[in-house]
Design an enzyme around this catalytic site. Structure first.
Site, PDB file in Angstrom:
ATOM      1  N   ASN A  80      61.940 -41.291 122.799  1.00  0.00           N
ATOM      2  CA  ASN A  80      60.580 -40.745 122.851  1.00  0.00           C
ATOM      3  C   ASN A  80      60.318 -39.704 121.762  1.00  0.00           C
ATOM      4  O   ASN A  80      59.191 -39.504 121.349  1.00  0.00           O
ATOM      5  CB  ASN A  80      60.378 -40.101 124.233  1.00  0.00           C
ATOM      6  CG  ASN A  80      59.107 -39.287 124.305  1.00  0.00           C
ATOM      7  OD1 ASN A  80      58.019 -39.834 124.416  1.00  0.00           O
ATOM      8  ND2 ASN A  80      59.227 -37.972 124.224  1.00  0.00           N
ATOM      9  N   SER A 132      53.032 -45.196 117.990  1.00  0.00           N
ATOM     10  CA  SER A 132      51.742 -44.489 118.065  1.00  0.00           C
ATOM     11  C   SER A 132      50.701 -45.482 117.587  1.00  0.00           C
ATOM     12  O   SER A 132      51.057 -46.466 116.930  1.00  0.00           O
ATOM     13  CB  SER A 132      51.771 -43.297 117.100  1.00  0.00           C
ATOM     14  OG  SER A 132      50.465 -42.853 116.801  1.00  0.00           O
ATOM     15  N   TYR A 145      53.441 -39.191 108.870  1.00  0.00           N
ATOM     16  CA  TYR A 145      53.701 -39.465 110.296  1.00  0.00           C
ATOM     17  C   TYR A 145      53.487 -40.954 110.571  1.00  0.00           C
ATOM     18  O   TYR A 145      54.310 -41.598 111.231  1.00  0.00           O
ATOM     19  CB  TYR A 145      52.746 -38.611 111.132  1.00  0.00           C
ATOM     20  CG  TYR A 145      52.784 -38.857 112.624  1.00  0.00           C
ATOM     21  CD1 TYR A 145      53.785 -38.319 113.422  1.00  0.00           C
ATOM     22  CD2 TYR A 145      51.778 -39.615 113.246  1.00  0.00           C
ATOM     23  CE1 TYR A 145      53.799 -38.524 114.807  1.00  0.00           C
ATOM     24  CE2 TYR A 145      51.791 -39.824 114.629  1.00  0.00           C
ATOM     25  CZ  TYR A 145      52.790 -39.277 115.399  1.00  0.00           C
ATOM     26  OH  TYR A 145      52.807 -39.490 116.757  1.00  0.00           O
ATOM     27  N   ALA A 147      53.677 -43.490 108.547  1.00  0.00           N
ATOM     28  CA  ALA A 147      54.764 -44.300 107.959  1.00  0.00           C
ATOM     29  C   ALA A 147      55.983 -44.261 108.866  1.00  0.00           C
ATOM     30  O   ALA A 147      56.650 -45.282 109.084  1.00  0.00           O
ATOM     31  CB  ALA A 147      55.105 -43.769 106.568  1.00  0.00           C
ATOM     32  N   LYS A 149      56.007 -43.904 112.101  1.00  0.00           N
ATOM     33  CA  LYS A 149      55.761 -44.681 113.317  1.00  0.00           C
ATOM     34  C   LYS A 149      55.768 -46.187 113.028  1.00  0.00           C
ATOM     35  O   LYS A 149      56.152 -46.982 113.889  1.00  0.00           O
ATOM     36  CB  LYS A 149      54.443 -44.247 113.973  1.00  0.00           C
ATOM     37  CG  LYS A 149      54.501 -42.807 114.505  1.00  0.00           C
ATOM     38  CD  LYS A 149      55.596 -42.652 115.550  1.00  0.00           C
ATOM     39  CE  LYS A 149      55.606 -41.309 116.223  1.00  0.00           C
ATOM     40  NZ  LYS A 149      56.691 -41.187 117.215  1.00  0.00           N
TER      41      LYS A 149
HETATM   42  N1  LIG Z   1      50.558 -36.635 122.132  1.00  0.00           N
HETATM   43  C1  LIG Z   1      49.999 -37.641 121.513  1.00  0.00           C
HETATM   44  O1  LIG Z   1      48.751 -37.702 121.394  1.00  0.00           O
HETATM   45  C2  LIG Z   1      50.838 -38.764 120.961  1.00  0.00           C
HETATM   46  C3  LIG Z   1      50.204 -39.938 120.512  1.00  0.00           C
HETATM   47  C4  LIG Z   1      50.960 -40.979 120.011  1.00  0.00           C
HETATM   48  C5  LIG Z   1      52.340 -40.865 119.945  1.00  0.00           C
HETATM   49  N2  LIG Z   1      52.949 -39.714 120.369  1.00  0.00           N
HETATM   50  C6  LIG Z   1      54.408 -39.666 120.270  1.00  0.00           C
HETATM   51  O2  LIG Z   1      54.940 -39.423 121.569  1.00  0.00           O
HETATM   52  C7  LIG Z   1      56.192 -38.733 121.456  1.00  0.00           C
HETATM   53  C8  LIG Z   1      56.177 -37.547 122.379  1.00  0.00           C
HETATM   54  O3  LIG Z   1      55.084 -36.742 121.983  1.00  0.00           O
HETATM   55  P1  LIG Z   1      54.506 -35.549 122.854  1.00  0.00           P
HETATM   56  O4  LIG Z   1      53.077 -35.484 122.524  1.00  0.00           O
HETATM   57  O5  LIG Z   1      54.965 -35.639 124.249  1.00  0.00           O
HETATM   58  O6  LIG Z   1      55.224 -34.360 122.047  1.00  0.00           O
HETATM   59  P2  LIG Z   1      56.038 -33.066 122.489  1.00  0.00           P
HETATM   60  O7  LIG Z   1      56.169 -32.247 121.263  1.00  0.00           O
HETATM   61  O8  LIG Z   1      55.427 -32.465 123.702  1.00  0.00           O
HETATM   62  O9  LIG Z   1      57.452 -33.724 122.871  1.00  0.00           O
HETATM   63  C9  LIG Z   1      58.383 -34.143 121.893  1.00  0.00           C
HETATM   64  C10 LIG Z   1      59.778 -33.879 122.424  1.00  0.00           C
HETATM   65  O10 LIG Z   1      60.734 -34.261 121.400  1.00  0.00           O
HETATM   66  C11 LIG Z   1      61.687 -33.217 121.300  1.00  0.00           C
HETATM   67  N3  LIG Z   1      62.323 -33.185 119.977  1.00  0.00           N
HETATM   68  C12 LIG Z   1      61.710 -32.901 118.793  1.00  0.00           C
HETATM   69  N4  LIG Z   1      62.619 -32.920 117.803  1.00  0.00           N
HETATM   70  C13 LIG Z   1      63.824 -33.206 118.365  1.00  0.00           C
HETATM   71  C14 LIG Z   1      65.132 -33.366 117.856  1.00  0.00           C
HETATM   72  N5  LIG Z   1      65.401 -33.225 116.557  1.00  0.00           N
HETATM   73  N6  LIG Z   1      66.132 -33.661 118.715  1.00  0.00           N
HETATM   74  C15 LIG Z   1      65.886 -33.790 120.042  1.00  0.00           C
HETATM   75  N7  LIG Z   1      64.656 -33.658 120.580  1.00  0.00           N
HETATM   76  C16 LIG Z   1      63.637 -33.374 119.756  1.00  0.00           C
HETATM   77  C17 LIG Z   1      60.880 -31.942 121.562  1.00  0.00           C
HETATM   78  O11 LIG Z   1      61.703 -30.838 121.873  1.00  0.00           O
HETATM   79  C18 LIG Z   1      59.981 -32.382 122.706  1.00  0.00           C
HETATM   80  O12 LIG Z   1      60.597 -32.209 123.970  1.00  0.00           O
HETATM   81  C19 LIG Z   1      56.347 -38.405 119.969  1.00  0.00           C
HETATM   82  O13 LIG Z   1      57.208 -39.359 119.361  1.00  0.00           O
HETATM   83  C20 LIG Z   1      54.934 -38.540 119.429  1.00  0.00           C
HETATM   84  O14 LIG Z   1      54.940 -38.851 118.051  1.00  0.00           O
HETATM   85  C21 LIG Z   1      52.235 -38.671 120.882  1.00  0.00           C
END
Ligand SMILES: NC(=O)c1ccc[n+]([C@@H]2O[C@H](COP(=O)([O-])OP(=O)(O)OC[C@H]3O[C@@H](n4cnc5c(N)ncnc54)[C@H](O)[C@@H]3O)[C@@H](O)[C@H]2O)c1
Length: 257
Positions: A80, A132, A145, A147, A149
């Site tokens: 994730n 995403s 970002y 690229a 995904k």
């Molecule tokens: N929120 C959105 O609108 C959205 C939309 C599309 C995709 N996403 C994707 O969903 C995923 C989760 O996003 P979110 O919005 O819950 O973000 P978030 O920042 O709340 O959660 C991301 C998690 O990844 C962890 N993380 C980051 N770098 C890390 C590393 N090097 N090692 C271990 N853990 C690490 C963070 O500590 C966090 O717990 C991401 O991949 C994001 O790109 C989010």
């Protein structure tokens, strides 16, 4: 009996946001969950927690070693984790490009590399990757970002076709806007958050931003036997955003009646 009853699951990036909601739902569905994250979860979920930087090969190999020693198998790997980076290409920083690729892509490759041998040995397993809607279409605001995904879906599809004959499945989810700390941090802080959320909503046919639990339920479906004939696909969880070409509020025809 839960959808993931007694399954051994690892959620990489499960300390908050979508990952935390998914870890909690997986546990409700009967899975034994390990959350692996660089941050500690903000609440006690009952899952095991393993702190790591998932872009570090040694740390990821150690995670796989630990889970496999503890449980003897791995049924579900949910990759994730990810970070956002917004900058037009001429203004972007090449070091940030490397950082985004390291965290958003290399980590997913490293966890796949660490857990696949066990899945191959078991001849079973389900991987779910986080892409995403920026991993499906181009967006002008965050090309680096995006690229990363797109790269995640390439990795996922390659795993799916390579190991399907062994009963291993791989899929990805492609959310639109989800209300998490990442989304809120990505909004320009010069403007009112409610106005910006409202502007985002105008692009979405369902006319609202998703809650993390609405992505979690799709991840759990893909991870479970309910999706036993689904592999190699990217499932949008975006309120209909990618179903058409216009902003969501332009599809409304009630004003024509
Ligand atoms: N929120 C959105 O609108 C959205 C939309 C599309 C995709 N996403 C994707 O969903 C995923 C989760 O996003 P979110 O919005 O819950 O973000 P978030 O920042 O709340 O959660 C991301 C998690 O990844 C962890 N993380 C980051 N770098 C890390 C590393 N090097 N090692 C271990 N853990 C690490 C963070 O500590 C966090 O717990 C991401 O991949 C994001 O790109 C989010």
């Amino acid at each position: 009996m839960g959808k993931l009853q007694d399954k051994v699951a690892v959620v990489v990036g499960g300390a908050r946001g979508i990952g935390l909601a998914t870890a909690k739902l997986m546990m409700l569905e009967g899975a034994v969950v390990t959350i692996a994250d660089i941050l500690e979860p903000g609440e006690d979920t009952g899952a095991s927690f393993h702190g790591l930087d998932a872009s570090d090969v040694g740390a990821v190999d150690e995670l796989a070693d630990l889970v496999l020693r503890q449980h003897g198998r791995i049924d579900v790997l949910y990759n994730n984790l990810g970070i956002h980076y917004s900058a037009q290409i001429p203004d972007s920083d090449p070091e940030e490009f490397d950082r985004v690729m390291r965290i958003n892509v290399k980590s997913h490759y490293l966890t796949s590399r660490a857990f696949l041998p066990a899945m191959i040995g078991q001849e079973s397993g389900s991987m779910v990757f986080m892409s995403s809607h920026g991993g499906i279409a181009g967006r002008p605001t965050d090309p680096v970002y995006n690229a990363s995904k797109h790269a995640v879906t390439g990795l996922m599809r390659s795993i799916a076709v390579a190991y399907a004959h062994l009963g291993i499945r791989a899929n990805a989810v492609a959310p639109g806007a989800v209300d998490t700390p990442m989304l809120r941090a990505a909004l320009p802080n010069s403007q009112n958050v409610d106005d910006l959320m409202g502007a985002l909503t105008a692009n979405i046919p369902l006319a609202r931003i998703a809650q993390p639990e609405e992505v979690a339920s799709v991840v759990v479906f893909l991870a479970s036997e309910e999706a036993s004939y689904v592999t190699g696909h990217v499932i949008p969880v975006d309120g209909g955003r990618m179903a058409g070409v216009m902003p969501g509020n332009r599809y409304r025809t009630d004003h024509l009646n």
